[in-house]
Design a protein around this motif. Sequence first.
Motif, PDB file in Angstrom:
ATOM      1  N   GLN A 166      -5.767 -11.976   1.231  1.00  0.00           N
ATOM      2  CA  GLN A 166      -6.612 -12.331   0.086  1.00  0.00           C
ATOM      3  C   GLN A 166      -8.080 -12.425   0.504  1.00  0.00           C
ATOM      4  O   GLN A 166      -8.963 -11.972  -0.225  1.00  0.00           O
ATOM      5  CB  GLN A 166      -6.141 -13.636  -0.536  1.00  0.00           C
ATOM      6  CG  GLN A 166      -4.818 -13.513  -1.254  1.00  0.00           C
ATOM      7  CD  GLN A 166      -4.235 -14.849  -1.677  1.00  0.00           C
ATOM      8  OE1 GLN A 166      -4.488 -15.880  -1.061  1.00  0.00           O
ATOM      9  NE2 GLN A 166      -3.425 -14.830  -2.730  1.00  0.00           N
ATOM     10  N   ASP A 167      -8.329 -12.993   1.676  1.00  0.00           N
ATOM     11  CA  ASP A 167      -9.703 -13.074   2.169  1.00  0.00           C
ATOM     12  C   ASP A 167     -10.279 -11.686   2.427  1.00  0.00           C
ATOM     13  O   ASP A 167     -11.452 -11.428   2.129  1.00  0.00           O
ATOM     14  CB  ASP A 167      -9.771 -13.909   3.451  1.00  0.00           C
ATOM     15  CG  ASP A 167      -9.613 -15.400   3.208  1.00  0.00           C
ATOM     16  OD1 ASP A 167      -9.661 -15.832   2.029  1.00  0.00           O
ATOM     17  OD2 ASP A 167      -9.448 -16.141   4.198  1.00  0.00           O
ATOM     18  N   GLU A 204     -11.145 -10.257  -0.911  1.00  0.00           N
ATOM     19  CA  GLU A 204     -12.311 -10.938  -1.480  1.00  0.00           C
ATOM     20  C   GLU A 204     -13.597 -10.534  -0.759  1.00  0.00           C
ATOM     21  O   GLU A 204     -14.616 -10.277  -1.390  1.00  0.00           O
ATOM     22  CB  GLU A 204     -12.115 -12.453  -1.373  1.00  0.00           C
ATOM     23  CG  GLU A 204     -13.274 -13.260  -1.919  1.00  0.00           C
ATOM     24  CD  GLU A 204     -13.060 -14.741  -1.705  1.00  0.00           C
ATOM     25  OE1 GLU A 204     -13.999 -15.396  -1.211  1.00  0.00           O
ATOM     26  OE2 GLU A 204     -11.971 -15.248  -2.029  1.00  0.00           O
TER      27      GLU A 204
END
Length: 128
Positions: free
Chosen positions: A45-46, A49
């Motif tokens: 997810q990082d 993002e």
Amino acid sequence: MRLCVCLVLLSFILCASADVPFLTRSAHFVRDAVGGARDMLRAYQDMREANYKGADKYFHARGNYDAAQRGPGGAWAAKVISDARERWQSSVSGRGAEDTQADQEANLWGRSGKDPNHFRPKGLPSKY
């Protein structure tokens, strides 16, 4: 009949609980595996993002590192997830064997406890 089933189940429970260290180790392994899977998801997810060019290997190493720090269950989860992702990516995305090999090297680097910042690109926000 119900009484017989209940007695059989009760005897299994008693026998299983007699080997408490095994159950404790198993519970720790499962807990670490679930936590390791969460670490891998957080790294993914990082990465999405951040959307930062050249940071892919860093997030691979970081996710595997974080998961492996939990113990054998976390390291196992990281290996299973990394291998599955690379198998899927190499067959579907068409990125090639070189990219898959580089990703696997970053995965192994992180799982072995080495610093994932080795792969950190310059300019990646400190949030990650």
